[in-house]
Design an enzyme around this catalytic site. Sequence first.
Site, short mmCIF file in Angstrom:
data_model
loop_
_atom_site.label_atom_id
_atom_site.label_comp_id
_atom_site.label_asym_id
_atom_site.label_seq_id
_atom_site.Cartn_x
_atom_site.Cartn_y
_atom_site.Cartn_z
N LYS A 84 0.78 -1.29 -0.15
CA LYS A 84 -0.03 0.31 -0.13
C LYS A 84 0.98 0.96 0.48
CE LYS A 84 -4.28 1.88 0.39
NZ LYS A 84 -3.62 3.22 -0.84
N LYS A 108 5.29 2.37 8.12
CA LYS A 108 3.93 3.09 8.56
C LYS A 108 2.65 2.28 9.23
CE LYS A 108 3.82 6.89 6.18
NZ LYS A 108 3.63 7.89 4.91
N LYS A 120 5.07 2.50 -2.99
CA LYS A 120 5.16 3.19 -3.54
C LYS A 120 5.31 3.39 -4.83
CE LYS A 120 4.99 7.19 -0.96
NZ LYS A 120 4.30 8.07 -0.13
N THR A 204 -4.49 13.07 6.31
CA THR A 204 -2.94 13.01 6.81
C THR A 204 -2.82 14.39 7.54
OG1 THR A 204 -2.57 12.34 4.49
CG2 THR A 204 -0.63 13.15 5.75
N ASN A 235 -1.75 19.51 -0.08
CA ASN A 235 -2.88 18.57 0.52
C ASN A 235 -2.88 18.33 2.31
OD1 ASN A 235 -3.91 15.95 1.88
ND2 ASN A 235 -5.45 16.33 0.51
N SER A 363 -6.89 5.71 4.17
CA SER A 363 -7.09 4.79 2.69
C SER A 363 -7.51 3.15 3.76
CB SER A 363 -5.47 5.15 2.30
OG SER A 363 -5.49 5.83 1.75
N1 GLU Z 1 1.11 9.01 0.29
C1 GLU Z 1 0.41 8.94 1.19
C2 GLU Z 1 1.70 8.02 2.27
O1 GLU Z 1 2.69 8.66 2.27
C3 GLU Z 1 -0.59 7.69 1.81
C4 GLU Z 1 -0.58 6.49 1.10
C5 GLU Z 1 -1.42 6.07 1.43
O2 GLU Z 1 -2.70 6.36 1.70
O3 GLU Z 1 -1.68 4.39 0.46
O4 GLU Z 1 1.66 7.97 3.32
#
Ligand code: GLU
Length: 429
Positions: A84, A108, A120, A204, A235, A363
């Site tokens: 994810k 995370k 990613k 976030t 954002n 998410s």
């Molecule tokens: N890009 C965001 C992060 O770095 C969200 C990732 C997601 O929602 O999967 O945490």
Amino acid sequence: MKQAQDASGQSVDAPKETLNPFEIAQMLIYNATRELGLPMAVYEYLKEPERILTVSIPVRLESGEVRSFIGYRAQHSDVIGPCKGGVRFHPDVSLDEVKALSMWMTFKCAVLGLPFGGGKGGVICNPADLTRRDLENLSRGYIRALAGFVGPDRDIPAPDVNTNPQVMGWMMDEYSKMKGYNTPGLITGKPMILGGSAGRGAATGRGAVICIREAARRMGLPLRGATAAIQGFGNVGSHTAMLLDELGVKVVAIVDARGGAYNPNGIHVPEAVEFYTQNGTVTGMSHTETIDTTTLFGLDVDILVPAALENQINMANVDAVKAKIVAEAANGPTTPEAARVLTERGVLQIPDILCNAGGVTVSYFEWVQNIQNYYWPEEEVNQKLEQMMVNAFNAVYKVMDQRHVSMRRAAYMVAIKRLSDAMGARGWI
Ligand code: GLU
């Protein structure tokens, strides 16, 4: 460590600093594995992403020219669940950056106890140079190239730097067309009409503000009247600013990619958001002076929020930082060396893998709602987010207290313990 050279080619003592995000990520995993006394096999499993895909995406631009863009997707670990993580569109995207960001996603998700691993993606491009149609074709081309690699049970992309719900909508549409049926669970951060979750946009920032609130409470710092400076007004930065403002924090400075605004008596945050939407920068808003990043980092504020890119707080500027709390809303905004300086000075750094985890948490809620095809009201999403962020904050804080380590080290320890438990349960170690 690389040795710098002066103009005559003589070696000079370069300030020791690790700037490669991939090396930084490996170092953090190595240290936490050792600190916990876990078998080094845990580090061996986690030191590289499981899979990486590099693609070339040819796009016929509106100008008529055909250009190929390089895109990446790294899947770091699926030991706890499908991978994810977001997709960023930026000229500085590199494979090492994407690898590191995928690793940070694994940790995370593990800190928050989500049933996901880390992934990613990134495309080397400058969205500012592309028309809306070009951006759509690039987004569709990227997901087409990745179609055999991602999916609701394999790897679920999301927004990141310079990507947004519209980009997610195009990607979801393209993938669904290829499949022949609607597949909302492919991707999160979608427009709500396509199965996006209520509250995802602010998530976030909301998570970061929950962490700041918890940290301030433990430090005995009243938030009403406290001051904050924010680097980044996309954002994450803008929602963080709005929610801090709602709690009575005085946001005195904001820097975005094109400039900045400063008012020692507090910036009118809703006005800043409006101004930014119209002008693409906060520079020039009324009742503010212009400010740059270097000056912002050195302001005498209680809370500093880096909400932009990696390595922003480093050995060149760390000595100027006066904040009591550094809330890492961005991924990897502090170099390890600068982080050590701040820790020694008693600055509480809320590490990225905890501080900005609100986005991936909502998410996760979005993915769950897509699978169930049953949608929750925003209050329910926010309430669940609040609970999960506070639980994670408490778990990390407890380890920090018990083990006398930095909050970053504690967060890695919480995460690696979960990952190693999963490896043990699967019979890997
Ligand atoms: N890009 C965001 C992060 O770095 C969200 C990732 C997601 O929602 O999967 O945490």
